[in-house]
Design an enzyme around this catalytic site. Structure first.
Site, PDB file in Angstrom:
ATOM      1  N   ASP A 140      62.652 -62.808 135.734  1.00  0.00           N
ATOM      2  CA  ASP A 140      61.305 -62.266 135.712  1.00  0.00           C
ATOM      3  C   ASP A 140      61.057 -61.354 136.914  1.00  0.00           C
ATOM      4  O   ASP A 140      60.466 -60.281 136.776  1.00  0.00           O
ATOM      5  CB  ASP A 140      60.287 -63.412 135.695  1.00  0.00           C
ATOM      6  CG  ASP A 140      58.860 -62.902 135.705  1.00  0.00           C
ATOM      7  OD1 ASP A 140      58.350 -62.537 134.629  1.00  0.00           O
ATOM      8  OD2 ASP A 140      58.248 -62.860 136.793  1.00  0.00           O
ATOM      9  N   GLY A 168      57.044 -61.162 132.708  1.00  0.00           N
ATOM     10  CA  GLY A 168      58.250 -60.792 131.970  1.00  0.00           C
ATOM     11  C   GLY A 168      58.736 -61.930 131.097  1.00  0.00           C
ATOM     12  O   GLY A 168      58.964 -61.770 129.897  1.00  0.00           O
ATOM     13  N   ASP A 169      58.884 -63.100 131.694  1.00  0.00           N
ATOM     14  CA  ASP A 169      59.358 -64.272 130.960  1.00  0.00           C
ATOM     15  C   ASP A 169      58.393 -64.692 129.859  1.00  0.00           C
ATOM     16  O   ASP A 169      58.760 -64.796 128.683  1.00  0.00           O
ATOM     17  CB  ASP A 169      59.553 -65.445 131.927  1.00  0.00           C
ATOM     18  CG  ASP A 169      60.996 -65.586 132.389  1.00  0.00           C
ATOM     19  OD1 ASP A 169      61.895 -65.400 131.567  1.00  0.00           O
ATOM     20  OD2 ASP A 169      61.210 -65.882 133.577  1.00  0.00           O
ATOM     21  N   LEU A 170      57.155 -64.983 130.230  1.00  0.00           N
ATOM     22  CA  LEU A 170      56.191 -65.474 129.249  1.00  0.00           C
ATOM     23  C   LEU A 170      55.828 -64.385 128.247  1.00  0.00           C
ATOM     24  O   LEU A 170      55.621 -64.662 127.060  1.00  0.00           O
ATOM     25  CB  LEU A 170      54.939 -65.999 129.949  1.00  0.00           C
ATOM     26  CG  LEU A 170      55.162 -67.212 130.854  1.00  0.00           C
ATOM     27  CD1 LEU A 170      53.841 -67.660 131.473  1.00  0.00           C
ATOM     28  CD2 LEU A 170      55.804 -68.371 130.094  1.00  0.00           C
ATOM     29  N   GLY A 173      58.531 -64.241 125.678  1.00  0.00           N
ATOM     30  CA  GLY A 173      58.390 -65.354 124.749  1.00  0.00           C
ATOM     31  C   GLY A 173      57.296 -65.112 123.729  1.00  0.00           C
ATOM     32  O   GLY A 173      57.460 -65.377 122.527  1.00  0.00           O
TER      33      GLY A 173
END
Length: 395
Positions: A140, A168-170, A173
């Protein structure tokens, strides 16, 4: 009955983006089977520097409810056979390895779609499956840096600051879940699955829609503004006599109402602040003029007065204060989830509400390999595995 009841998802991912995506689908009723390496499982199980009662980290618990776990060594031909049997039963598969890793483990899109042409396959990586950065490792932090997010976060002339929320990560997802739902709907028309290519980099960039608008509109790359807004002013945090609060006078009507509340009506005639575009251009001077006024009352007094005048405003809470608020309680945004080791633990509630087919917690975050025997038995009963393997498990 939740809307994704009857949809099976294979979660062959670790850490955050993939597990978050699959948890969202599980919350909507999907049967999510988490496939983990034996012995260690999802690396997030052992991350973070603190624990509750058990060995699994609170981070793992936060991202893996509504899943069943089976431990498979995908380098082992026998366990790979179990994976391929699961693929035959699945609607969706999610993985987040670096490009090329899935193929080495016998679970690339080409390999598994040949087994199940109706499969929807989402691959989440740092930078996507193509392009000159595709093979770079991605976290991220890297996505925030290279997408531009960090360049516009923090205070002017300060050190680089990342968003504490892992956008970035969430974001990857959520975008993957959005694409999966679209692909499931599309499959109803075509009868075929498809490949979904999601990345942390593009998620961070995609969520920068407001900032990139400034770049293309002005020709200048956005710079850090602290809590101020790029398109409206005044709209930020300011200091009262006992701390900071936020407010937003984001249009002309609110601007005039704001001046009425604070008793600074003379600013309405100041040519520097006539229209929103003027206020954005001269925001620093405006806030400097307002500083003595804000110091005349407390945070609560200002928030109460502004709200009474129809101007959006709020206290700056820490997470403990926010989660203890009456509004959070009324919106059911804190849940206690029963767990075989933890007893129970607190988890964030569902951030959107479905009135007709509400989400529900059917499974707590699984122990490593907890459902292995159960899942193998199901496959054997469907004739997809030899009956002799039905009781086998690994953890």
């Amino acid at each position: 009955m939740p809307p994704l009841t009857g949809i099976r998802v294979l979660d062959v991912s670790q850490v955050m983006a993939g597990p978050f995506c699959c948890m969202l689908l599980g919350d909507l009723g999907a049967d999510v089977i988490k496939i983990e390496p034996p012995g260690v499982g999802d690396s997030t199980r052992r991350s973070m520097g603190f624990r509750l009662k058990g060995e699994d980290s609170p981070g793992f618990l936060a991202l893996n409810r509504n899943k069943r776990s089976i431990a498979l060594d995908l380098k082992d031909p026998a366990d790979r056979e179990v994976l391929h049997a699961l693929v035959k039963t699945a609607d969706v598969m999610v993985e987040n390895g670096r490009p090329g890793v899935a193929a080495r483990l016998g679970m690339s899109w080409e390999q598994v779609s040949a087994i199940n042409p109706r499969l929807i396959y989402a691959s989440i990586s740092g930078f996507g499956q193509t392009g000159p950065w595709a093979l770079r490792p991605g976290f991220d932090l890297i996505a925030q840096a290279m997408s531009g997010v960090i360049s516009a976060t923090g205070h002017p002339d300060g050190e680089p600051v990342k968003s504490d929320i892992p956008v970035g990560d969430l974001g990857a997802g959520m975008f993957a879940a959005y694409a999966i739902l679209g692909a499931l709907y599309g499959r109803e028309k075509t009868g075929e699955g498809q490949f979904i290519d999601a990345s942390l980099f593009e998620a961070a960039l995609g969520l920068s829609v407001w900032a990139t608008t400034e770049l293309w509109g002005t020709g200048k790359s956005p710079k850090p503004l602290g809590t101020a807004n790029r398109m409206s002013a005044p709209y930020q945090a300011v200091k009262a006599s006992d701390g900071y609060f936020v407010f937003g006078a984001a249009n002309q009507k609110l601007w005039l109402a704001f001046l009425e509340v604070i008793g600074r009506q003379e600013l309405a005639d100041d040519p520097r602040f006539k229209q929103n575009s003027d206020r954005v251009a001269n925001n620093a001077a405006l806030i400097e003029l307002l500083k003595p006024t804000f110091l005349m009352r407390t945070v609560d007094q200002w928030v109460e007065a502004l709200l009474a005048g129809g101007v959006p405003a709020g206290q700056i809470y820490d997470y403990e204060q926010a989660l203890a608020s009456d509004h959070v309680k009324a919106r059911n945004m804190v849940m206690d989830i029963a767990h075989p080791v933890e007893g129970s633990f607190k988890s964030l509630g569902f951030p959107v509400k479905l009135t007709g087919t509400p989400q529900e917690v059917r499974y707590p975050p699984p122990l490593l390999g907890e459902h292995g025997a159960e899942i193998r038995k199901e496959l054997a009963e469907r004739g997809l595995l030899p009956a002799s393997t039905a009781g086998a498990t690994a953890s």
